[in-house]
Design a protein around this motif. Structure first.
Motif, PDB file in Angstrom:
ATOM      1  N   LYS A 178       0.828  -1.200   0.000  1.00  0.00           N
ATOM      2  CA  LYS A 178       0.000   0.000   0.000  1.00  0.00           C
ATOM      3  C   LYS A 178       0.864   1.253   0.000  1.00  0.00           C
ATOM      4  O   LYS A 178       0.526   2.258  -0.638  1.00  0.00           O
ATOM      5  N   GLU A 179       1.994   1.191   0.710  1.00  0.00           N
ATOM      6  CA  GLU A 179       2.891   2.344   0.764  1.00  0.00           C
ATOM      7  C   GLU A 179       3.496   2.623  -0.613  1.00  0.00           C
ATOM      8  O   GLU A 179       3.604   3.769  -1.039  1.00  0.00           O
ATOM      9  N   TRP A 180       3.880   1.550  -1.309  1.00  0.00           N
ATOM     10  CA  TRP A 180       4.448   1.727  -2.657  1.00  0.00           C
ATOM     11  C   TRP A 180       3.405   2.290  -3.619  1.00  0.00           C
ATOM     12  O   TRP A 180       3.696   3.195  -4.409  1.00  0.00           O
ATOM     13  N   ASP A 181       2.187   1.769  -3.562  1.00  0.00           N
ATOM     14  CA  ASP A 181       1.121   2.247  -4.447  1.00  0.00           C
ATOM     15  C   ASP A 181       0.798   3.712  -4.163  1.00  0.00           C
ATOM     16  O   ASP A 181       0.593   4.505  -5.090  1.00  0.00           O
ATOM     17  N   ALA A 182       0.771   4.083  -2.886  1.00  0.00           N
ATOM     18  CA  ALA A 182       0.510   5.478  -2.538  1.00  0.00           C
ATOM     19  C   ALA A 182       1.633   6.384  -3.033  1.00  0.00           C
ATOM     20  O   ALA A 182       1.384   7.488  -3.547  1.00  0.00           O
ATOM     21  N   ALA A 183       2.876   5.921  -2.914  1.00  0.00           N
ATOM     22  CA  ALA A 183       4.004   6.712  -3.398  1.00  0.00           C
ATOM     23  C   ALA A 183       3.932   6.892  -4.905  1.00  0.00           C
ATOM     24  O   ALA A 183       4.217   7.983  -5.434  1.00  0.00           O
ATOM     25  N   ALA A 184       3.536   5.826  -5.636  1.00  0.00           N
ATOM     26  CA  ALA A 184       3.401   5.931  -7.086  1.00  0.00           C
ATOM     27  C   ALA A 184       2.326   6.945  -7.466  1.00  0.00           C
ATOM     28  O   ALA A 184       2.478   7.699  -8.428  1.00  0.00           O
ATOM     29  N   THR A 185       1.250   6.973  -6.703  1.00  0.00           N
ATOM     30  CA  THR A 185       0.182   7.950  -6.969  1.00  0.00           C
ATOM     31  C   THR A 185       0.669   9.368  -6.721  1.00  0.00           C
ATOM     32  O   THR A 185       0.447  10.274  -7.549  1.00  0.00           O
ATOM     33  N   HIS A 186       1.323   9.602  -5.601  1.00  0.00           N
ATOM     34  CA  HIS A 186       1.836  10.944  -5.301  1.00  0.00           C
ATOM     35  C   HIS A 186       2.866  11.377  -6.341  1.00  0.00           C
ATOM     36  O   HIS A 186       2.893  12.541  -6.750  1.00  0.00           O
ATOM     37  N   ALA A 187       3.714  10.449  -6.780  1.00  0.00           N
ATOM     38  CA  ALA A 187       4.719  10.782  -7.785  1.00  0.00           C
ATOM     39  C   ALA A 187       4.062  11.142  -9.112  1.00  0.00           C
ATOM     40  O   ALA A 187       4.499  12.072  -9.808  1.00  0.00           O
ATOM     41  N   ALA A 188       3.009  10.424  -9.480  1.00  0.00           N
ATOM     42  CA  ALA A 188       2.301  10.725 -10.725  1.00  0.00           C
ATOM     43  C   ALA A 188       1.648  12.101 -10.666  1.00  0.00           C
ATOM     44  O   ALA A 188       1.687  12.870 -11.641  1.00  0.00           O
ATOM     45  N   ILE A 189       1.051  12.429  -9.527  1.00  0.00           N
ATOM     46  CA  ILE A 189       0.433  13.752  -9.367  1.00  0.00           C
ATOM     47  C   ILE A 189       1.497  14.848  -9.426  1.00  0.00           C
ATOM     48  O   ILE A 189       1.308  15.900 -10.050  1.00  0.00           O
ATOM     49  N   GLU A 190       2.642  14.589  -8.791  1.00  0.00           N
ATOM     50  CA  GLU A 190       3.731  15.560  -8.808  1.00  0.00           C
ATOM     51  C   GLU A 190       4.245  15.782 -10.232  1.00  0.00           C
ATOM     52  O   GLU A 190       4.469  16.922 -10.663  1.00  0.00           O
ATOM     53  N   ALA A 191       4.422  14.688 -10.982  1.00  0.00           N
ATOM     54  CA  ALA A 191       4.900  14.801 -12.362  1.00  0.00           C
ATOM     55  C   ALA A 191       3.886  15.522 -13.237  1.00  0.00           C
ATOM     56  O   ALA A 191       4.255  16.330 -14.101  1.00  0.00           O
ATOM     57  N   ALA A 192       2.606  15.251 -13.014  1.00  0.00           N
ATOM     58  CA  ALA A 192       1.568  15.928 -13.796  1.00  0.00           C
ATOM     59  C   ALA A 192       1.593  17.436 -13.559  1.00  0.00           C
ATOM     60  O   ALA A 192       1.408  18.236 -14.483  1.00  0.00           O
ATOM     61  N   GLY A 193       1.842  17.839 -12.313  1.00  0.00           N
ATOM     62  CA  GLY A 193       1.951  19.261 -12.019  1.00  0.00           C
ATOM     63  C   GLY A 193       3.129  19.901 -12.725  1.00  0.00           C
ATOM     64  O   GLY A 193       3.043  21.026 -13.227  1.00  0.00           O
ATOM     65  N   TYR A 194       4.257  19.182 -12.779  1.00  0.00           N
ATOM     66  CA  TYR A 194       5.432  19.716 -13.481  1.00  0.00           C
ATOM     67  C   TYR A 194       5.154  19.858 -14.972  1.00  0.00           C
ATOM     68  O   TYR A 194       5.501  20.871 -15.584  1.00  0.00           O
ATOM     69  N   VAL A 195       4.530  18.840 -15.577  1.00  0.00           N
ATOM     70  CA  VAL A 195       4.222  18.899 -17.008  1.00  0.00           C
ATOM     71  C   VAL A 195       3.283  20.061 -17.304  1.00  0.00           C
ATOM     72  O   VAL A 195       3.479  20.814 -18.270  1.00  0.00           O
ATOM     73  N   ASP A 196       2.262  20.241 -16.482  1.00  0.00           N
ATOM     74  CA  ASP A 196       1.321  21.348 -16.684  1.00  0.00           C
ATOM     75  C   ASP A 196       2.039  22.698 -16.576  1.00  0.00           C
ATOM     76  O   ASP A 196       1.829  23.600 -17.398  1.00  0.00           O
ATOM     77  N   GLU A 197       2.922  22.831 -15.591  1.00  0.00           N
ATOM     78  CA  GLU A 197       3.619  24.099 -15.371  1.00  0.00           C
ATOM     79  C   GLU A 197       4.580  24.431 -16.514  1.00  0.00           C
ATOM     80  O   GLU A 197       4.798  25.605 -16.831  1.00  0.00           O
ATOM     81  N   HIS A 198       5.152  23.424 -17.157  1.00  0.00           N
ATOM     82  CA  HIS A 198       6.137  23.634 -18.219  1.00  0.00           C
ATOM     83  C   HIS A 198       5.615  23.136 -19.567  1.00  0.00           C
ATOM     84  O   HIS A 198       6.394  22.787 -20.453  1.00  0.00           O
ATOM     85  N   LEU A 199       4.298  23.136 -19.744  1.00  0.00           N
ATOM     86  CA  LEU A 199       3.702  22.525 -20.916  1.00  0.00           C
ATOM     87  C   LEU A 199       4.147  23.192 -22.214  1.00  0.00           C
ATOM     88  O   LEU A 199       4.431  22.504 -23.210  1.00  0.00           O
ATOM     89  N   ASN A 200       4.206  24.513 -22.243  1.00  0.00           N
ATOM     90  CA  ASN A 200       4.584  25.191 -23.481  1.00  0.00           C
ATOM     91  C   ASN A 200       5.986  24.793 -23.927  1.00  0.00           C
ATOM     92  O   ASN A 200       6.223  24.549 -25.120  1.00  0.00           O
ATOM     93  N   ARG A 201       6.923  24.728 -22.998  1.00  0.00           N
ATOM     94  CA  ARG A 201       8.281  24.328 -23.374  1.00  0.00           C
ATOM     95  C   ARG A 201       8.321  22.872 -23.819  1.00  0.00           C
ATOM     96  O   ARG A 201       8.979  22.541 -24.815  1.00  0.00           O
ATOM     97  N   LEU A 202       7.626  21.999 -23.110  1.00  0.00           N
ATOM     98  CA  LEU A 202       7.654  20.581 -23.445  1.00  0.00           C
ATOM     99  C   LEU A 202       6.976  20.296 -24.783  1.00  0.00           C
ATOM    100  O   LEU A 202       7.424  19.416 -25.531  1.00  0.00           O
ATOM    101  N   ALA A 203       5.916  21.028 -25.077  1.00  0.00           N
ATOM    102  CA  ALA A 203       5.165  20.794 -26.319  1.00  0.00           C
ATOM    103  C   ALA A 203       5.622  21.692 -27.457  1.00  0.00           C
ATOM    104  O   ALA A 203       5.113  21.570 -28.582  1.00  0.00           O
ATOM    105  N   GLY A 204       6.584  22.584 -27.202  1.00  0.00           N
ATOM    106  CA  GLY A 204       7.079  23.473 -28.242  1.00  0.00           C
ATOM    107  C   GLY A 204       6.031  24.441 -28.744  1.00  0.00           C
ATOM    108  O   GLY A 204       5.883  24.661 -29.956  1.00  0.00           O
TER     109      GLY A 204
END
Length: 407
Positions: free
Chosen positions: A62-88
């Motif tokens: 359960k701890e690993w699954d929760a960590a994977a969820t938090h990491a996915a949410i964190e990565a999604a926030g980074y992608v959203d914040e830098h979307l213009n650069r990542l998508a050109g």
């Protein structure tokens, strides 16, 4: 005053590597070459099982699954914040929606290590990019769903055995990561079924720092040095062996391995026969058989050729020792199991080492012989002791010696 020169100024770049001390960043880790922007996830994951000597993802807690969820949410926030650069793209771009969707396609295909079929395209891309849904919401949903998918988290769950599976096995085997663009392009062209192209890709990947890092990690696990331990020695016996020395010794061993890995002429036998040692001024002052006046680590040769390869490296000698005395038993077990592949049964009962103060006239070798003389002990110690005694020329901190207790 304006006519006076400004006072001198300086900048110090410091870091604190794992299991090490705060120190200036060594010049070998600095570069003037441009480096692509990287995202580093800060979510902490539970440690993987290392009972076999290397990390294995054998459990889903359960701890690993929760960590994977938090990491996915964190990565999604980074992608959203830098979307213009990542998508050109940019906010006023008339083709921004198409470019963001193309980025989403590329992201999911890279994460899944293969092109998407119609069902996966619909599930992971199409349903999120609806006309009434903002792009930032859509891309967050895509990233979170992708990074939580078994197709990303686990290795080739379909086990098709095609070129894309070959690319993934090669990439995870050498890099611990997903295939890069070159490897994916070779898989798309069906070239990895050709042994020559597979060899060419492997040789290209071996030049990457990730491959060399993984090989070093394998070698560190081989000599039982991958897990951190407390190397602290008794100050009354070894006052010069402090935390900085412990950190230096680990760096010295890592540089020794990196030097052999990077050499175009080295082979595995140099791991056991090389008389070279990486030392800085602090280590050179502690170990009399090497000399260096350089503050930075330099490659030197043992002056009396007392050292031979990794087995006599002072970091190993210090690890397989007690706080004040060497330990032929620890060293012998290491040689028997790690070098010779011998199977040793666990001792029938735990026995505390004989205290040196109780036998002040005995050397470590004599004390171990006395302690393990019983027939039940000699079942294994007939193998362990002779091996461990071969390294008694090195004390508890790995210094070369010819006498123990004046004998």
């Amino acid at each position: 005053k304006r006519d006076q020169p400004p006072p001198p100024a300086s900048i110090v770049l410091l870091w604190n590597p794992p299991e090490s001390l705060l120190e200036p960043i060594p010049s070998r880790y600095l570069t003037t070459a441009p480096v692509p922007v990287s995202y580093v996830c800060s979510t902490a994951f539970p440690p993987d099982d290392r009972s076999y000597g290397w990390e294995r993802g054998t459990n889903i807690s359960k701890e690993w699954d929760a960590a994977a969820t938090h990491a996915a949410i964190e990565a999604a926030g980074y992608v959203d914040e830098h979307l213009n650069r990542l998508a050109g793209t940019h906010d006023e771009d008339s083709e921004r929606s198409e470019k963001v969707r193309q980025f989403a396609d590329n992201f999911v295909e890279a994460a899944f290590r293969r092109p998407l079929d119609e069902s996966l395209q619909s599930l992971y891309i199409d349903q999120h990019f609806q006309e009434d849904r903002p792009l930032d919401v859509a891309i967050r949903r895509v990233v979170i769903m992708t990074l939580k998918s078994p197709r990303f988290l686990f290795r080739e769950i379909d086990n098709i055995g095609d070129d894309y599976d070959i690319a993934s096995r090669l990439s995870f085997g050498l890099w611990n990561s997903i295939p890069d663009e070159s490897l994916r392009a070779a898989a798309a062209a069906g070239e990895l079924s050709n042994p020559e192209e597979l060899r060419r890709q492997a040789e290209r990947m071996l030049e990457d720092p990730r491959a060399k890092r993984k090989l070093r990690g394998f070698l560190m696990a081989w000599v039982k040095c991958s897990d951190p331990i407390d190397l602290e020695k008794h100050l009354e016996h070894h006052p010069e062996f402090d935390a900085a020395t412990m950190s230096d010794l680990q760096t010295s061993l890592e540089l020794f391995l990196d030097d052999i890995i990077a050499s175009e002429t080295a082979d595995f036998r140099e791991l056991l026969t090389s008389e070279n040692l990486f030392v800085n001024q602090r280590l050179a002052q502690l170990y009399d058989d090497v000399a260096s006046e350089n503050q930075q680590f330099t490659l030197v040769r043992s002056e009396d050729t007392s050292r031979s390869g990794i087995l006599t490296h002072p970091y190993l000698m210090a690890r397989f020792s007690h706080g004040s005395e060497s330990s032929p038993i620890h060293r012998g077990v290491f040689l028997a199991r790690g070098m010779l592949g011998q199977r040793l049964k666990p001792p029938p009962e735990a026995v505390a080492p004989l205290a040196p103060d109780l036998h002040p006239d005995l050397t470590t070798r004599e004390r171990v012989t006395l302690q393990t003389s019983a027939a039940t002990c000699m079942t294994c110690h007939s193998i362990i002791n002779p091996l461990g005694f071969t390294l008694e020329e090195f004390d508890a901190v790995g210094r070369y010696r010819q006498k123990d207790r004046n004998k």
